[in-house]
Write an enzyme that holds these catalytic residues in place. Structure first.
Site, PDB file in Angstrom:
ATOM      1  N   LYS A   1      64.694 -26.392 -78.892  1.00 59.06           N
ATOM      2  CA  LYS A   1      64.761 -25.676 -77.857  1.00 59.06           C
ATOM      3  C   LYS A   1      63.604 -24.723 -77.699  1.00 59.06           C
ATOM      4  CE  LYS A   1      68.105 -23.580 -74.314  1.00 59.06           C
ATOM      5  NZ  LYS A   1      69.385 -22.841 -74.172  1.00 59.06           N
TER       6      LYS A   1
ATOM      7  N   SER B   1      71.888 -24.414 -70.233  1.00 59.28           N
ATOM      8  CA  SER B   1      70.546 -24.395 -70.405  1.00 59.28           C
ATOM      9  C   SER B   1      69.821 -25.353 -71.257  1.00 59.28           C
ATOM     10  CB  SER B   1      69.968 -22.891 -70.448  1.00 59.28           C
ATOM     11  OG  SER B   1      70.278 -22.526 -71.671  1.00 59.28           O
TER      12      SER B   1
ATOM     13  N   SER C   1      75.700 -22.496 -72.676  1.00 55.28           N
ATOM     14  CA  SER C   1      74.399 -23.222 -72.538  1.00 55.28           C
ATOM     15  C   SER C   1      74.291 -24.482 -73.709  1.00 55.28           C
ATOM     16  CB  SER C   1      73.105 -22.374 -72.533  1.00 55.28           C
ATOM     17  OG  SER C   1      72.919 -21.759 -71.244  1.00 55.28           O
TER      18      SER C   1
END
Lengths: 492, 491, 95
Positions: free
Chosen positions: B79, B160, B184
């Site tokens: 990420k 997210s 997330s």
């Protein structure tokens, strides 16, 4: 709720056109904690250095960096709290104080707002004429220093150096208990002395290790507190006095002209000696304090405090009391000696096994005068305690007179060397041989028969004879012997 | 060799150790898959081809001599919130324009130390603020799943960690790292048919992870199986002297916890998670999960978490407040975007206005407001008190049960642009956010499909630092659900 | 506690985010929607409840006072938009 602990003292009043005014002063002293590394990062606290040298990625607030607290700094804050006879809070909280400034990389300063590590304490002052004054400490908290913006290095730009960013500070907040510029100066001096005794701050104001925000207001004597102005970042004790004097007069003039004081932040300019409003800081402050979620509450147990308490040195107040007691010194002398811990230690080394009053006279007299002249502390003025002690011993055993000793000290300062050796090399040994002294006296009497005749009516003239004899002996004649033989020969 | 990307992490590990294939081979297979498919999914924002191959070759050398760490040679996606040295790290925000850290986050360093290979950086909502991956500066991420029945409209992967979810679900990496502040990891995992675990706050170091809300952020993996999550978390978690909020406890062997045995386990069903107007398929799935665990020998108990409904509004005070302060460092002075102006304040304002997207600005402004003078007590302080009550609810529930079972999300994946009202969007995290507020571990496990053929997940919530029970229970759910559905490859 | 446009401007100033008139108006609406929604927290009785300061029960780790970081100015300014001789360069600041 602010409590007025002081009784108005007319000596502190400032007279104005409409009557007397009284100053009310409180100080926020920022003292850099003596530590090797910063409060929340492992970079160096060394003064100076090339731009951004002593900066870690934490200090530069790189994304994802986190603070880790320096245990030694916590101990130093507790130690300082103990030295201020203050309440130690075994649970305190770090908050973020949010504002934007180029030298504040995180966009917030980690500080302590609601729950500081140290609560109320007190600092004792001895004012030369008014005696004891107690100044209350409101709190002491730990916080990070900011970096430095420099505005005159690159045309049209400012440059930012983060070497100081993250250095540990203690903010020591006094209560508004101070009533004159002299008291303010005495307070900072005393605080500095305490910090230096504790070893928690080096007190070096030139390098910014100690600086003060001075809150000043004026009021009618004993009346309601007035609106205060905060003079930021004053970095010498002398400037603190000047800034207060200027600010008091400025505020009095405004009030006497029917004006009102704006509560504002001001800056003292040492060159012009005036304070001016910091326009850039006037924008409404809203620091949005909240507990720093990167740091847990700071908690420790009583044992942690006790261990620090056990290692506390003798503090200036206690040392002064002991010196008065142990050496029979006056409060004034003892007070002077304890100002600098090194001076006190120097004195004690000199006084060891000697007459303490003689020792204090030499330390705070001739040696202090010399130290002052060369701008160094007494203990670091080039004469060791051992040397000075030996010199005093030479007076005590009659080898030299006090007057010759002053000359010997001058030689020691100028050329170095041990006093006994100097006395021997320069032939300064006191003449105690009564035969030799008698011969000189006889010579002086023979040269001045008229004066010798007058002396019985005017006994004060004996002093003149002593002077003559001492001069002829090159100062080396033992004064007691001269007096005794003179008295006998002149029939006094 | 094209089927190498079909293997899950445990299988890759076995294959590499058994020398069935090399790390270079599987790494190249993934790089090829990314190069072919990423344009359609937009899961990766940077692909580190050279670095991946170099790391793979180094792993192969170790594997050849019978050495290597727990993840030796396994290609992963990271990420964009994790700082990776010398590699694009921008939290998918314009304000970190061009930022390449000179440091490596603790979590990714742990992965590399265990031999993992980095394929690239994954798309995400800007600064991890979003539930649909629609706030990224680098554009929307597309969910590999589509609704059945001819509707080919693209769907969001959740957020997210949307890039992490899409890439893992589309087999563009073996597994991915994510972070979870309000859901997330778990919400996108649920929306893409993956397993995702948010460990207990303090289990993974936050050092080097771009901060969103410091008291809530935790790293965790998104994987295709429960075992893969256990393997990943074993490597990601560690004590860290650089993070004061990271615990000094040793990391247990999570894989060893996968015993498949939940007999006698007490599973709590919190009644407050049964929402008015909850879709039938969610209700049905939840009941299914209860039945599965009961059949496996677990004891089902009703519990109450009375402050559940207040978790989300409290979160939307606490998280923006912390974010408003955490994001103050993006000022154009030391890194990232600077929009020039002769006046320093104007430089700040322009930089931050152009650098932050609308959702980030919205949260920074909300956070600034709730901390501002006169409002702190009414908002922030009250929210933190509510948080204490939420945590207390869980503590009381866990006196009676070992683990809680809830739905992971209130709905399946939706279309981009479908939810425009911020509060409606925030409701996506309604089941996950309580867990962050209490600092507890939570895992999402794929458990079924909705009527449109989209994946749905169940969530297990554990006691603090009891990830082992979560993995054990999740393993049983996984086996019972036998979730084998796959999105039809269109990308 | 509704937010008006002046408040939006004030907090935008505090947050150092410039907003246009249109944006200010839109943000006003959005913030009010969110603030109305969080109003429900007022239903909760929080009397005598301590605010949460740390979600994990642990004592704060402390480090020893050792210099083990810094002296890396190249890294510090590596990503700087403008720098000169290892300083960060910013528009002139007026104090």
């Amino acid at each position: 709720m602010i409590v007025d602990t002081r009784t108005p003292n007319p000596k502190n009043f400032i007279s104005g056109a409409t009557g007397d005014w009284e100053l009310v002063i409180g100080l926020e002293v920022h003292a850099q904690i003596t530590s090797k590394s910063k409060l929340f990062s492992a970079s160096s606290t060394s003064f100076g250095g090339e731009p951004n040298d002593h900066v870690s990625l934490v200090d530069a607030a790189m994304p994802g960096m986190l603070p880790v607290i320096n245990k030694y700094c916590v101990e130093q804050a507790v130690r300082t709290g103990l030295g201020l006879k203050a309440k130690i809070n075994k649970r305190s909280v770090f908050d973020r104080k949010n504002y934007f400034y180029p030298d504040l990389p995180q966009g917030y300063q980690i500080s302590q707002f609601k729950d500081p590590i140290v609560g109320e304490g007190t600092v004792h002052l001895d004012m030369p004429e008014d005696g004891a004054v107690e100044v209350g400490i409101e709190r002491l908290h730990m916080e990070q220093d900011a970096g430095k913006s420099i505005h005159d290095l690159v045309p049209g730009k400012s440059v930012v150096d983060l070497n100081r960013s993250g250095v540990a500070l203690m903010e020591i907040v006094s209560k508004p208990d101070i009533r004159s510029a002299d008291e303010a100066k005495a307070y900072v001096t005393k605080l500095r002395t305490i910090l230096r005794y504790l070893g928690t701050c080096d007190g070096n104001m030139e390098e910014g290790s100690l600086r003060a925000d001075v809150n000043v207001s004026v009021r009618e004597p004993g009346g309601e507190f007035g609106t205060r102005c905060e003079i930021k970042n004053v970095n010498s004790i002398r400037f603190i006095g000047q800034a207060i004097d200027y600010e008091a007069r400025r505020q009095i003039d405004i009030l006497e002209d029917g004006g009102e004081i704006d509560q504002e932040t001001r800056l003292f300019d040492p060159k012009s000696g005036v304070t001016r409003s910091m326009r850039s800081k006037e924008e409404a402050h809203d620091y949005r304090y909240f507990p720093d979620p990167d740091l847990l509450p700071l908690e420790f147990d009583q044992a942690f405090v006790d261990e620090i308490a056990a290692s506390l040195p003798e503090l200036p107040d206690e040392k002064q009391a002991r010196m008065i007691e142990q050496y029979g010194l006056s409060a004034y002398d003892a007070g002077l000696l304890v100002d600098e811990p090194e001076t006190a230690a120097f004195f004690e080394a000199v006084a060891e096994g000697r007459d303490a009053k003689v020792a204090v006279n030499w330390v705070m007299g001739d040696l202090a005068a010399h130290a002052n002249q060369v701008g160094k502390p007494v203990a670091d003025a080039g004469i060791s305690a051992g040397q000075l002690g030996s010199l005093i011993d030479l007076i005590a055993d009659g080898t030299i007179s006090g007057k010759i000793a002053k000359d010997v000290l001058d030689i020691m300062i100028a050329e170095g060397g041990e006093p006994a050796q100097i006395v021997q090399d320069k032939g300064l040994k006191q003449v105690t041989d009564t035969g030799a002294i008698e011969a000189i006296i006889d010579e002086v009497i023979a040269e001045n028969p008229d004066k010798a005749a007058q002396v019985k009516e005017k006994p004060k003239m004996a002093g003149w004879f002593v002077g003559q004899v001492m001069q002829k002996s090159g100062g080396k004649a033992n004064p007691q012997a001269v007096n005794a033989i003179l008295a006998q020969k002149l029939g006094l | 060799m094209s089927d190498l990307t079909e293997l899950n992490l445990a299988q890759v590990r076995e294959g590499l150790r058994g020398k069935d294939f090399t790390s270079r081979e599987i790494t190249d297979a993934y790089l090829e898959a990314i190069d072919t498919s990423n344009a359609a999914l937009n899961a990766y924002i940077t692909v580190t081809h050279d670095k991946a191959r170099a790391m793979a070759d180094a792993s192969d050398a170790k594997l050849a001599s019978g050495e290597g760490g727990a993840l030796e040679g396994v290609p992963l996606g990271i990420k964009d919130l994790f700082a990776t040295e010398g590699v694009h790290t921008q939290a998918c925000s314009h304000i970190l324009d061009g930022f390449e850290p000179t440091y490596e986050s603790t979590v990714t360093q742990n992965l590399w130390d265990d031999g993992a290979v980095m394929l690239g950086k994954l798309n995400m909502d800007e600064f991890a603020m979003g539930s649909s991956n629609e706030t990224s500066y680098y554009g929307n991420v597309v969910n590999p799943w589509r609704r059945s029945g001819g509707d080919n409209a693209p769907l969001v992967p959740g957020g997210s960690s949307g890039g992490s979810a899409s890439a893992t679900a589309a087999h563009l990496c073996v597994a991915a790292t994510g972070t979870d502040t309000g859901g997330s990891i778990r919400q996108p995992a649920a929306l893409t048919g993956l397993v995702g675990i948010k460990p207990t706050y303090g289990r993974c170091s936050r050092w080097g992870i771009v901060a969103f809300a410091s008291s809530l952020d935790q790293a965790g993996p998104l994987t295709r199986t429960v075992r893969d999550s256990a393997i990943m978390l074993n490597s990601m978690a560690s004590p860290d002297p650089k993070d004061t909020t990271c615990v000094d406890m040793p990391v247990p062997d999570y894989e060893a916890a996968l015993t498949g045995d939940v007999r006698g386990l007490k599973v709590g069903i919190p009644k407050e998670y049964r929402l008015d107007g909850m879709p039938d398929e969610i209700e049905t799935l939840w009941q299914q999960g209860i039945d599965w665990l009961r059949s496996a020998g677990a004891e089902i108990k009703d519990v109450s978490l009375p402050h559940t409904k207040y978790a989300l509004p409290a979160y939307y005070i606490v998280a923006p407040a912390e974010a408003s302060s955490n994001l103050a460092r993006y000022d154009g002075v030391r890194y990232g975007l600077r929009v020039p102006d002769d006046d320093v304040v104007a430089m700040y304002e322009k930089t931050r206005s152009e650098g932050f997207g609308p959702e980030v600005k919205r949260r920074v402004l909300i956070g600034t407001y709730v901390l501002s003078a006169g409002y702190y007590d009414a908002y922030y302080l009250r929210a933190q008190k509510v948080r204490t009550l939420i945590k207390r609810d869980f503590e009381q529930a866990f006196e009676d049960v070992d683990v809680l079972l809830t739905p992971a999300t209130p709905s399946a994946a939706f279309a981009p642009g479908e939810i425009t009202d911020p509060v409606h969007m925030y409701l996506n995290d309604i089941f996950t956010v309580t867990v962050n507020m209490a600092g507890l571990p939570g895992i999402a496990v794929p458990a079924g499909l909705d009527p449109k053929g989209l994946p749905l997940g169940l969530q297990l919530i554990g006691k603090a630092f009891d990830e082992e029970t979560l993995f054990r229970t999740a393993g049983v759910l996984e086996e019972a659900a036998d979730f084998t559905a796959r999105p039809e490859k269109w990308w | 506690m509704a937010v008006d446009e002046a408040t939006v401007r004030r907090i935008a100033k505090l947050a150092r985010i410039s907003v246009s008139d249109d944006q200010a108006h839109a943000i006003e609406g959005e913030l009010n929607t969110i603030l109305d929604w969080v109003e429900q927290l007022n239903e909760v009785n929080v009397e005598g409840v301590e605010p949460m300061t740390s979600v994990v029960e642990m004592s704060m780790k402390m480090r020893d006072d050792e210099v083990a970081d810094g002296e890396c100015p190249e890294k510090v300014i590596a990503n700087a938009p403008a720098n000169e001789e290892h300083f960060y360069l910013v528009p002139k600041v007026v104090e």
